[in-house]
Design an enzyme around this catalytic site. Sequence first.
Site, PDB file in Angstrom:
ATOM      1  CG  HIS A  20      35.254  48.954   0.504  1.00 15.70           C
ATOM      2  ND1 HIS A  20      36.652  48.765   0.258  1.00 15.70           N
ATOM      3  CD2 HIS A  20      34.621  47.915   0.655  1.00 15.70           C
ATOM      4  CE1 HIS A  20      36.756  47.292   0.311  1.00 15.70           C
ATOM      5  NE2 HIS A  20      35.634  47.037   0.494  1.00 15.70           N
ATOM      6  CG  ASP A  28      17.920  43.098  20.234  1.00 11.87           C
ATOM      7  OD1 ASP A  28      18.316  44.066  21.011  1.00 11.87           O
ATOM      8  OD2 ASP A  28      18.399  41.859  20.708  1.00 11.87           O
ATOM      9  CG  HIS A 101      25.543  40.601  23.365  1.00 15.12           C
ATOM     10  ND1 HIS A 101      25.076  41.017  22.215  1.00 15.12           N
ATOM     11  CD2 HIS A 101      25.173  41.528  24.308  1.00 15.12           C
ATOM     12  CE1 HIS A 101      24.241  41.822  22.588  1.00 15.12           C
ATOM     13  NE2 HIS A 101      24.256  42.146  23.813  1.00 15.12           N
ATOM     14  CE1 TYR A 123      23.374  38.120  23.925  1.00 13.76           C
ATOM     15  CE2 TYR A 123      22.215  36.060  23.916  1.00 13.76           C
ATOM     16  CZ  TYR A 123      22.859  37.006  24.498  1.00 13.76           C
ATOM     17  OH  TYR A 123      23.196  36.883  25.800  1.00 13.76           O
ATOM     18  CB  CYS A 124      17.490  39.313  16.614  1.00 16.95           C
ATOM     19  SG  CYS A 124      16.984  37.761  16.739  1.00 16.95           S
ATOM     20  CG  ASN A 125      21.447  42.695  18.607  1.00 15.58           C
ATOM     21  OD1 ASN A 125      20.728  43.399  18.680  1.00 15.58           O
ATOM     22  ND2 ASN A 125      21.723  42.115  19.681  1.00 15.58           N
TER      23      ASN A 125
END
Length: 134
Positions: A20, A28, A101, A123-125
């Site tokens: 947890h 990316d 970022h 920014y595909c994170n």
Amino acid sequence: MKKTPLLNIALSRVIASLGHGDILVIGDAGLPVPPGVELIDLALTQGIPDFISALRIVLSEMQVESHVLAEEILLKQPPALNELNTLSDEAALGERRLVSHEAFKQLSRKARAVVRTGECQPYCNIALVSGVTF
């Protein structure tokens, strides 16, 4: 053989070991991986696998309490953002938190692992914070 969609041994092992509050980053192709953080490199070429496909497969095995995105994704509006919003609407990603970022890259230092995809949209994170099933 496993019955669930996730077949990658290293990724399956990391998900099974999450507690947890632990963090798993899916990134990316350009996201830097901090020293000392495990890299699970799925990238084959540009766009393969894509960010959303990798995320959906991870979600088939991982209970997510919340997620973190770089706020810059809202400015660039890559097509993957629509899919992220759909997954949020379906409650698959829990509560959303936005950070810069640079702050996202600092957060990735705390990740149990970073999953590198072939995604080349900006920014595909995402940082997934592990939840519990009970």
